[in-house]
Design an enzyme around this catalytic site. Structure first.
Site, PDB file in Angstrom:
ATOM      1  N   SER A 225       0.907  -1.142   0.063  1.00 42.13           N
ATOM      2  CA  SER A 225       0.282  -0.099   0.273  1.00 42.13           C
ATOM      3  C   SER A 225       1.091   1.099  -0.081  1.00 42.13           C
ATOM      4  O   SER A 225       0.346   2.244  -0.074  1.00 42.13           O
ATOM      5  CB  SER A 225      -0.858   0.090   1.341  1.00 42.13           C
ATOM      6  OG  SER A 225      -0.121  -0.143   2.365  1.00 42.13           O
ATOM      7  N   HIS A 246      -3.711  -3.809  -5.151  1.00 43.88           N
ATOM      8  CA  HIS A 246      -3.796  -3.367  -3.830  1.00 43.88           C
ATOM      9  C   HIS A 246      -5.433  -3.597  -3.149  1.00 43.88           C
ATOM     10  O   HIS A 246      -6.340  -3.009  -3.727  1.00 43.88           O
ATOM     11  CB  HIS A 246      -3.524  -1.975  -3.740  1.00 43.88           C
ATOM     12  CG  HIS A 246      -3.764  -1.396  -2.239  1.00 43.88           C
ATOM     13  ND1 HIS A 246      -4.224  -0.227  -1.950  1.00 43.88           N
ATOM     14  CD2 HIS A 246      -3.408  -1.836  -0.959  1.00 43.88           C
ATOM     15  CE1 HIS A 246      -3.864  -0.134  -0.456  1.00 43.88           C
ATOM     16  NE2 HIS A 246      -3.517  -1.223  -0.016  1.00 43.88           N
ATOM     17  N   GLU A 258      -7.103  -1.800  -6.259  1.00 44.00           N
ATOM     18  CA  GLU A 258      -6.326  -0.630  -6.908  1.00 44.00           C
ATOM     19  C   GLU A 258      -5.230  -1.307  -7.932  1.00 44.00           C
ATOM     20  O   GLU A 258      -4.188  -2.047  -7.345  1.00 44.00           O
ATOM     21  CB  GLU A 258      -5.751   0.487  -5.989  1.00 44.00           C
ATOM     22  CG  GLU A 258      -6.959   1.221  -5.214  1.00 44.00           C
ATOM     23  CD  GLU A 258      -6.207   2.197  -4.265  1.00 44.00           C
ATOM     24  OE1 GLU A 258      -6.729   3.460  -4.152  1.00 44.00           O
ATOM     25  OE2 GLU A 258      -5.426   1.689  -3.723  1.00 44.00           O
ATOM     26  N   ASN A 296      -5.858   5.130   0.267  1.00 42.56           N
ATOM     27  CA  ASN A 296      -5.202   5.494   1.320  1.00 42.56           C
ATOM     28  C   ASN A 296      -5.063   7.080   1.406  1.00 42.56           C
ATOM     29  O   ASN A 296      -4.684   7.726   2.501  1.00 42.56           O
ATOM     30  CB  ASN A 296      -3.948   4.708   1.444  1.00 42.56           C
ATOM     31  CG  ASN A 296      -4.295   3.231   1.747  1.00 42.56           C
ATOM     32  OD1 ASN A 296      -5.418   3.015   2.040  1.00 42.56           O
ATOM     33  ND2 ASN A 296      -3.203   2.513   1.708  1.00 42.56           N
TER      34      ASN A 296
HETATM   35  N1  CAA Z   1     -13.648 -11.342   6.933  1.00 40.25           N
HETATM   36  C1  CAA Z   1     -14.363 -11.909   5.888  1.00 40.25           C
HETATM   37  N2  CAA Z   1     -15.415 -11.663   5.937  1.00 40.25           N
HETATM   38  C2  CAA Z   1     -16.168 -10.731   6.845  1.00 40.25           C
HETATM   39  C3  CAA Z   1     -15.195 -10.030   7.777  1.00 40.25           C
HETATM   40  C4  CAA Z   1     -13.685 -10.474   7.681  1.00 40.25           C
HETATM   41  N3  CAA Z   1     -12.887  -9.966   8.650  1.00 40.25           N
HETATM   42  N4  CAA Z   1     -15.701  -9.060   8.457  1.00 40.25           N
HETATM   43  C5  CAA Z   1     -17.178  -8.955   8.235  1.00 40.25           C
HETATM   44  N5  CAA Z   1     -17.186 -10.119   7.014  1.00 40.25           N
HETATM   45  C6  CAA Z   1     -18.497 -10.393   6.344  1.00 40.25           C
HETATM   46  C7  CAA Z   1     -19.661 -10.796   6.979  1.00 40.25           C
HETATM   47  O1  CAA Z   1     -19.431 -12.102   7.038  1.00 40.25           O
HETATM   48  C8  CAA Z   1     -20.661 -10.258   6.204  1.00 40.25           C
HETATM   49  O2  CAA Z   1     -20.843 -11.238   4.985  1.00 40.25           O
HETATM   50  P1  CAA Z   1     -22.466 -11.231   4.473  1.00 40.25           P
HETATM   51  O3  CAA Z   1     -22.710 -10.022   4.102  1.00 40.25           O
HETATM   52  O4  CAA Z   1     -22.007 -12.400   3.270  1.00 40.25           O
HETATM   53  O5  CAA Z   1     -23.307 -11.962   5.482  1.00 40.25           O
HETATM   54  C9  CAA Z   1     -20.205  -9.114   5.601  1.00 40.25           C
HETATM   55  O6  CAA Z   1     -18.917  -8.907   5.971  1.00 40.25           O
HETATM   56  C10 CAA Z   1     -20.833  -7.815   6.410  1.00 40.25           C
HETATM   57  O7  CAA Z   1     -20.453  -7.980   7.802  1.00 40.25           O
HETATM   58  P2  CAA Z   1     -21.264  -7.664   9.208  1.00 40.25           P
HETATM   59  O8  CAA Z   1     -22.788  -7.947   8.963  1.00 40.25           O
HETATM   60  O9  CAA Z   1     -20.769  -8.646  10.178  1.00 40.25           O
HETATM   61  O10 CAA Z   1     -20.681  -6.315   9.461  1.00 40.25           O
HETATM   62  P3  CAA Z   1     -20.910  -5.014   8.662  1.00 40.25           P
HETATM   63  O11 CAA Z   1     -22.000  -4.914   8.320  1.00 40.25           O
HETATM   64  O12 CAA Z   1     -20.386  -3.943   9.970  1.00 40.25           O
HETATM   65  O13 CAA Z   1     -19.706  -4.970   7.900  1.00 40.25           O
HETATM   66  C11 CAA Z   1     -17.427  -4.322   7.133  1.00 40.25           C
HETATM   67  C12 CAA Z   1     -18.476  -5.282   8.264  1.00 40.25           C
HETATM   68  C13 CAA Z   1     -17.677  -4.765   5.968  1.00 40.25           C
HETATM   69  C14 CAA Z   1     -16.126  -4.738   7.571  1.00 40.25           C
HETATM   70  C15 CAA Z   1     -17.928  -2.826   7.080  1.00 40.25           C
HETATM   71  O14 CAA Z   1     -17.877  -2.513   8.493  1.00 40.25           O
HETATM   72  C16 CAA Z   1     -17.028  -1.866   6.328  1.00 40.25           C
HETATM   73  O15 CAA Z   1     -17.212  -2.011   5.108  1.00 40.25           O
HETATM   74  N6  CAA Z   1     -15.990  -1.359   6.871  1.00 40.25           N
HETATM   75  C17 CAA Z   1     -15.044  -0.282   6.302  1.00 40.25           C
HETATM   76  C18 CAA Z   1     -13.627  -1.088   6.189  1.00 40.25           C
HETATM   77  C19 CAA Z   1     -12.842  -0.337   5.589  1.00 40.25           C
HETATM   78  O16 CAA Z   1     -12.924   0.920   5.121  1.00 40.25           O
HETATM   79  N7  CAA Z   1     -11.569  -0.901   4.967  1.00 40.25           N
HETATM   80  C20 CAA Z   1     -10.643  -0.310   4.402  1.00 40.25           C
HETATM   81  C21 CAA Z   1      -9.408  -0.169   5.144  1.00 40.25           C
HETATM   82  S1  CAA Z   1      -7.923   0.868   4.397  1.00 40.25           S
HETATM   83  C22 CAA Z   1      -7.201  -0.646   3.695  1.00 40.25           C
HETATM   84  O17 CAA Z   1      -7.660  -1.872   3.779  1.00 40.25           O
HETATM   85  C23 CAA Z   1      -5.997  -0.387   2.713  1.00 40.25           C
HETATM   86  C24 CAA Z   1      -4.667  -0.357   3.514  1.00 40.25           C
HETATM   87  O18 CAA Z   1      -3.621  -0.317   2.790  1.00 40.25           O
HETATM   88  C25 CAA Z   1      -4.376  -0.507   4.904  1.00 40.25           C
END
Ligand code: CAA
Length: 387
Positions: A225, A246, A258, A296
């Site tokens: 990243s 990414h 990405e 990011n």
């Molecule tokens: N692994 C696999 N599946 C997961 C999971 C995980 N760690 N966490 C949640 N899920 C799945 C669940 O099983 C669920 O699946 P279904 O819809 O098929 O049932 C789905 O995701 C939704 O989960 P929940 O209902 O439990 O929870 P939620 O509605 O709160 O969603 C989330 C969880 C998808 C993580 C949501 O909160 C979200 O979109 N968060 C934002 C995450 C984000 O911004 N990520 C980017 C970070 S920056 C990055 O990654 C870049 C870098 O370089 C660091």
């Protein structure tokens, strides 16, 4: 008392401004910037669409108020925002004629290699195995390989509990995974995606090694990243086959990839990787090899600003709640910092500060302190919140 609207203006307006500057600088298209934030972070709308909805003039006026308070150049309304406000223009109109043909698989991809055994590597292995690809994943010990199977099993069990998958599907996905403790196992794969430690020397050594091991024509992809992909390509005798893929955390859920090309990346590699993303249910956006790429670069300054706002005396929970309520983001900034890991967030923020040299991007003191104290987030059960 800080209201939800004040929290929105403090954290979200600079993020919107930053997105305008990214477009202005010709780094990414309107649709790729918006798709990046929608599919990488689960936002209902991308920042440029949000500006269209709020109205460029309103965003400009509110930013001007913030700029008068802070004097921070990052809060000074971007020139294009001023222009759109004056002309009642929209980003939808600016991005309207950017249609492109669907990408095609220019190289055959049958078998995929994944290097690494952490959260991202495990999630990426799951993505390919779920889409029917045989996956060879490489880790340093049997214990680490078992961890990958454990991660994927847990996710598939959760899907079964929710009635979204079956034991047969789970067995099929797990059956497509082959673990190996030596990289030689990657000799015949068509694509390698590496997700090992975010350390340039470690990755350079890996790319030199992959260059010697992988068959000719194999695509060598990195999930870095923040490290320069051009340098990873230059460590091989086949920089044209080196590209960034990414993924976002959690990889099985977040739809964005990405796709980062360097000046040396071959066009057919870029197109193949984009077509492959679509095949495995992901949305690809195009980026140049620059710190932070699209997401990011926009996300972490906002998270850092949230830490600064907290340092000024506003409660964590109030900030998290206000952002979910006013911006509709799926997680508050401190919930997300704890998912990403404060160590990772600090490293990314440092990269951005180094690349863009803006004082307003200097990492917040509390973020440094959390990392020094080992309070990294969910993975250590203590970050900004406790778990
Ligand atoms: N692994 C696999 N599946 C997961 C999971 C995980 N760690 N966490 C949640 N899920 C799945 C669940 O099983 C669920 O699946 P279904 O819809 O098929 O049932 C789905 O995701 C939704 O989960 P929940 O209902 O439990 O929870 P939620 O509605 O709160 O969603 C989330 C969880 C998808 C993580 C949501 O909160 C979200 O979109 N968060 C934002 C995450 C984000 O911004 N990520 C980017 C970070 S920056 C990055 O990654 C870049 C870098 O370089 C660091």
């Amino acid at each position: 008392m800080t209201t939800s609207e004040q929290i929105f203006d403090t954290l979200v307006l600079p993020y919107l401004n930053h997105a305008v500057r990214m477009y202005e600088a010709d780094y990414a298209s309107v649709s790729d910037i918006d798709a990046g934030m929608r599919f990488g972070c689960g936002y209902a709308q991308g920042p440029l669409a949000v500006i269209d909805e709020l109205g460029a003039a309103s965003v400009r006026d509110r930013l001007a108020v913030r700029y008068a308070e802070t004097g921070d150049r990052l809060h000074q309304p971007a020139e294009l925002l001023e222009k759109l406000a004056a002309e009642s223009g929209t980003f939808a109109a600016l991005g309207a004629d950017a249609g492109t043909a669907a990408p095609e698989l220019k190289r055959d991809i049958a078998k995929v290699g994944v290097v690494g055994t952490g959260t991202m590597a495990s999630g990426i292995a799951q993505v390919f195995a779920q889409s029917g690809y045989g996956v060879i994943y490489v880790g340093r010990s049997q214990e680490k390989l078992d961890g990958v199977v454990g991660y994927i099993t847990k996710n598939l069990d959760r899907a079964i509990d929710k009635g979204k998958s079956t034991e047969d599907d789970k067995a099929a996905v797990l059956g497509r995974l082959t673990g190996a403790t030596t990289r030689d196992a990657l000799a015949e794969v068509d694509l390698v995606v590496e997700a090992i430690a975010e350390d340039l020397d470690v990755k350079l050594e890996l790319f030199r090694d992959l260059d010697g091991i992988c068959k000719q024509g194999a695509i060598l992809a990195t999930t870095t990243s923040s490290l320069p992909i051009t340098q990873l390509g230059a460590a091989t005798d086949r920089p044209a086959d080196v590209i960034g893929m990414h993924f976002f955390n959690p990889a099985p859920v977040m739809k964005l990839v990405e796709v980062v090309t360097t000046p040396a990346t071959a066009a057919d590699v870029d197109e193949t990787v984009k077509a492959l993303c679509a095949k495995v249910g992901k949305v690809a956006v195009s980026c140049g090899d620059r710190a932070g790429f699209i997401v990011n670069c926009l996300l972490f300054p906002y998270l850092n600003d949230a830490v600064l706002l907290h340092e000024s005396g506003v409660e964590l929970v109030a900030i998290d709640a206000a952002i979910k309520e006013t911006a509709g983001f799926p997680m508050g900034p401190f919930e997300l910092l704890d998912v990403v890991g404060n160590d990772v967030s600090l490293a990314i923020q440092k990269e951005l500060h180094g690349e863009f040299k803006e004082d307003g991007l200097a990492p917040a003191k509390t973020l440094e302190e959390k990392v020094a104290a080992g309070h990294l987030g969910r993975k250590t059960k203590q970050g900004f919140h406790s778990y």
